[in-house]
Design an enzyme around this catalytic site. Sequence first.
Site, PDB file in Angstrom:
ATOM      1  N   ALA A  63     -75.799  -7.937 -13.058  1.00 21.27           N
ATOM      2  CA  ALA A  63     -75.058  -8.885 -12.629  1.00 21.27           C
ATOM      3  C   ALA A  63     -75.826  -9.561 -11.262  1.00 21.27           C
ATOM      4  O   ALA A  63     -77.176  -9.073 -11.041  1.00 21.27           O
ATOM      5  CB  ALA A  63     -73.670  -8.771 -11.992  1.00 21.27           C
ATOM      6  N   GLY A 108     -73.695  -5.573 -16.308  1.00 19.84           N
ATOM      7  CA  GLY A 108     -73.068  -6.749 -17.152  1.00 19.84           C
ATOM      8  C   GLY A 108     -74.026  -7.182 -18.308  1.00 19.84           C
ATOM      9  O   GLY A 108     -73.224  -7.833 -19.195  1.00 19.84           O
ATOM     10  N   GLU A 111     -72.395  -5.069 -20.993  1.00 17.59           N
ATOM     11  CA  GLU A 111     -71.189  -5.483 -21.198  1.00 17.59           C
ATOM     12  C   GLU A 111     -71.299  -6.856 -22.062  1.00 17.59           C
ATOM     13  O   GLU A 111     -70.264  -6.944 -22.988  1.00 17.59           O
ATOM     14  CB  GLU A 111     -70.264  -5.854 -19.763  1.00 17.59           C
ATOM     15  CG  GLU A 111     -70.134  -4.512 -19.142  1.00 17.59           C
ATOM     16  CD  GLU A 111     -69.689  -4.586 -17.576  1.00 17.59           C
ATOM     17  OE1 GLU A 111     -68.536  -4.005 -17.299  1.00 17.59           O
ATOM     18  OE2 GLU A 111     -70.322  -5.368 -16.963  1.00 17.59           O
ATOM     19  N   GLU A 131     -73.519   0.925 -12.509  1.00 13.95           N
ATOM     20  CA  GLU A 131     -72.782   0.329 -11.460  1.00 13.95           C
ATOM     21  C   GLU A 131     -72.624   1.496 -10.331  1.00 13.95           C
ATOM     22  O   GLU A 131     -72.475   1.098  -9.012  1.00 13.95           O
ATOM     23  CB  GLU A 131     -71.351  -0.211 -11.827  1.00 13.95           C
ATOM     24  CG  GLU A 131     -71.588  -1.588 -12.369  1.00 13.95           C
ATOM     25  CD  GLU A 131     -71.828  -1.628 -13.913  1.00 13.95           C
ATOM     26  OE1 GLU A 131     -72.067  -2.534 -14.555  1.00 13.95           O
ATOM     27  OE2 GLU A 131     -72.325  -0.323 -14.415  1.00 13.95           O
TER      28      GLU A 131
END
Length: 257
Positions: A63, A108, A111, A131
């Site tokens: 991210a 992300g 993901e 994370e």
Amino acid sequence: MDSRWNVQIVDRVAVATITNPPANALGKPVLAQLGELLDQWEKDTEIKAIVVTGEGRFFVAGADIKEFTELLPADAEAMAKNGQALFDRMEKFPKPIIAAINGACLGGGLELAMACHIRLAAPEAKLGLPELNLGLIPGYGGTQRLPRLVGRGKATQLILTSEMIGGEEAHRIGLVEAVYPAEQLLEEAKKLAATIATKSAVTLKLALAAVQGAVDLPLSEGLAKEATLFGEAFTSEDVKEGVGAFLEKRKPNFADR
């Protein structure tokens, strides 16, 4: 808004490259434009399969952390729900999406890759959910999709340690379907997409929906859904073409109807 995606369409395959230097971070513009691309791809009958990859050394390195600095808890929850909704749409997309993981695929980025239907990787790719190193947990579906792909124990280990693994290890544990040398990866992904694109768009959509039922539903309900979709296939023109071509010993010419 400058485009963070470069899209080329060849032989009914859309190849979408994330171009958000320096690390192809999943900031708000990247995600917003991905949603717009999904709208376009779903409507475009000339596109039958999609390949997603990253520019340079990165697939997606995570991210955009700068966006986290001012987040309140309610804002963070809303951000997670928005990202989850986008990736859930990818997972349930009626056209196959293939991730060609060319480099760092973290947070992300992983993901996003896990929301694709098929994942291919280069040996030097690095995959992980780091994370917890930031005092966070995955928020775009990582805690839910990773256990479904590699099992609860291995997923828990990877999440709690923030370990990054290479392409070969990702293949060994079932996180990616195949590994190719970096210089061949994108061509192999496009070749796979082109093979899939020779099938009927009608049955591609039905097959993806049936396989999704295996993830979402208990076995008995999944079997019932499969039977319903099998019956639905017989309403198409393409089933007549496919069966006829088989009996006549020729290649089918599907009309996607």
